[in-house]
Design an enzyme around this catalytic site. Structure first.
Site, PDB file in Angstrom:
ATOM      1  CG  ASP A  68      10.705 -16.733  23.816  1.00 51.08           C
ATOM      2  OD1 ASP A  68      10.924 -16.527  25.044  1.00 51.08           O
ATOM      3  OD2 ASP A  68       9.798 -16.149  23.186  1.00 51.08           O
ATOM      4  CD  GLU A 122       8.880 -11.776  27.357  1.00 51.60           C
ATOM      5  OE1 GLU A 122       8.464 -10.754  27.926  1.00 51.60           O
ATOM      6  OE2 GLU A 122       9.605 -11.736  26.324  1.00 51.60           O
TER       7      GLU A 122
END
Lengths: 351, 351
Positions: A68, A122
């Site tokens: 991400d 994350e």
């Protein structure tokens, strides 16, 4: 996605938008690329994708990266200017993800057994973190002797990480109409002493295994006030302490309590640091392959999650950590090539 | 609505809900009650209702009150407990409105010409204030030699009013990740000095015409912060200065600028004070009718709007100003009776 050319691969990964919570298309592409590689077993849970060799080597290492990014900010898709690739996630950490995918595709017979691990979320609240979710649901997927997290470090080894805690400091007063302010007690004025102590605070610098950690204690938010004509009865200061990994979370909290003694303090969030972890054999070999001195990782990273699983872990990636989350985020092509060569050298022929 | 009995009238006015912006039904009831009185000319604009005698007296006085209340707060409709009437607006200022309506109905032949003025939206942004709107649209409606504003004063004369100004004080810094806080400058920490000066500030006490005004300078709001891991680059403190009417708005601003010298200050709101205005003949007569010493009005009230029109004005009402806007707002029945008797004495036979 052609994993053989690491630069094309970096751009392909960058150009699949994957803001936290919407990693699906990138996870699909990663899974599909890995499933075409006959030497790897592929597993998936949510948007976490894992591929691993099973060569019976005496030691297993993990190469890990999150899929991400923070929200795009006029920096999507990627562009190339001279020897730089610009774009959201280029530094943090799609160039690292591309390195792991490249190694997975081009090194069918490594000297260690290798687990390639890609995961979601994350950059947001830790309850969504794919590494944490897999560590909880399938701890056996992550079993290993050592891990490299491909977070941006600009090509040096950044060892361990600092811990972080957040707390709310509240001051109280008594409401009154501002036309009769002497009947009240102003809670915002009372917060002045909290800010003075933070302003005067001199953070420690700590060296462990040759890595120097710089701590910090900062107000990150403040709010208070009832209305434009009311002496406020409450003010809240949110503080963030970054602490060297020689303190436990509990010790760090006690330290903040001591600095702000006399004020009400509520811990809201805390994550431990991780000691440098440079003594495991694969870590020593990895340092030798990189060939430069390790430095301290100051930000909190998921190496602390590996450390909590009992797996020594390092940060090593091509991106510049100072460019992470910046609108002009970019990565140097040379750092990507160097990273690929270093990881290949290390994994192909363990010392 | 039976204007003859001032207590029934107070409850009737309290039990017509009229939160700011929704005064219509109460304004309708007031207008209709006034139109039944043949000795009065009645005018209306929006939810402002005016009724006046035209007896050719040498002097004209105004009795004025706002119809609106702050939002109800489990205190509607009114209830009577012993000699107290509880409920939203009982103190601020429907008991005052009831006094004016009662005088309008029961005193067809006063010694002064009298203008009874009821208006909307005193409790909210000043652009909606009915007194301000009528002063702008129909200044001739308000022409008079003296005004009594029936705001809560607990039966004493509160003379003049303090001025008020609000300003935003901004501190600036430089953003950085809190893991590398030394690269940033924390704007919230910098606001500590603003709060320290406010905490150390000793406000003046000023006596004018025997009325003592207590000034005040308070932070009423503070906000700052970007994210839980970012050294913040801006913090804003809203301050409210209440100043005695011997300072102009400009002088009050200069004073705040001096106290907070070195900080960026933006004036957002300002209203002048009003000097006590006790020298006009009807004011002296009114003081004699009340028979007690005047005190200073500390809060800002619409007497400043009358003062700006060149009309000396006082605050005088049965409510307790300390109960205004409180959930347990109430008014003493004795204060309502006293107020009715005092106003009747003054208006029936000027000295």
């Amino acid at each position: 996605m052609t994993p053989q050319n690491v630069l094309d691969l970096t751009r392909a990964v960058c150009d699949l938008e994957s803001v936290s919570g919407a990693e699906g298309p990138l996870a699909d592409a990663v899974e599909s690329a890995l499933r075409r590689l006959p030497h790897l077993e592929v597993l998936r849970d949510g948007d976490a994708v894992l591929a691993r060799t099973a060569l019976g080597r005496p030691e297993r290492v993990v190469l890990a990266g999150h899929l991400d990014t923070v929200p795009i900010n006029n920096n999507f898709p990627s562009t190339v200017v001279d020897d730089l690739i610009y774009g959201c996630g280029t530094s943090d950490m799609k160039s690292g993800v591309a390195l792991a995918l490249h190694l997975a595709a081009t090194l069918p017979d490594p000297g260690y057994d290798v687990t390639y691990f890609f995961y979601e979320a994350e950059e947001i609240e830790s309850k969504y973190n794919g590494l944490a979710l897999v560590a909880e649901a399938h701890p056996e997927w992550l079993e290993a002797d050592f891990a490299v997290l491909l977070e941006p470090t600009y090509g040096v080894v950044e060892a361990g990480c600092q811990g972080t805690l957040r707390a709310l400091v509240r001051t109280h007063g008594r409401r009154a109409h501002t036309a009769r302010a002497w009947r009240g007690v102003n809670a915002i004025h009372a917060a002045g002493e909290v800010l003075r102590r933070l302003e005067d605070y001199r953070p420690r610098t700590v060296t462990i295994d040759g890595c120097t950690y710089r701590e910090g204690l900062n107000a990150v938010r403040i709010s208070g006030g009832v209305a434009g004509n009311v002496v406020p009865d409450e003010c809240t200061v949110e503080v963030n302490m970054r602490f060297a990994p020689d303190r436990t979370e509990k010790q760090a909290l006690e330290h903040v309590q001591e600095v702000l003694e006399g004020f009400e303090l509520e811990l809201t969030d805390s994550a431990p640091g991780a000691l440098p972890g440079l003594t495991a054999a694969p870590a020593r070999d990895f340092l030798a392959a990189v060939g430069s001195e390790p430095a301290a990782k100051l930000g909190w990273t998921d190496v602390a999650r590996f450390a909590a699983l009992g797996i020594p872990a390092l940060n090593y990636g091509p991106g510049d950590p100072l460019l992470a989350h910046a609108p002009d985020e970019h990565v140097e092509i040379g750092k990507i090539r160097d990273g690929a060569a270093t990881l290949h050298r290390w994994l192909a022929s363990p010392f």
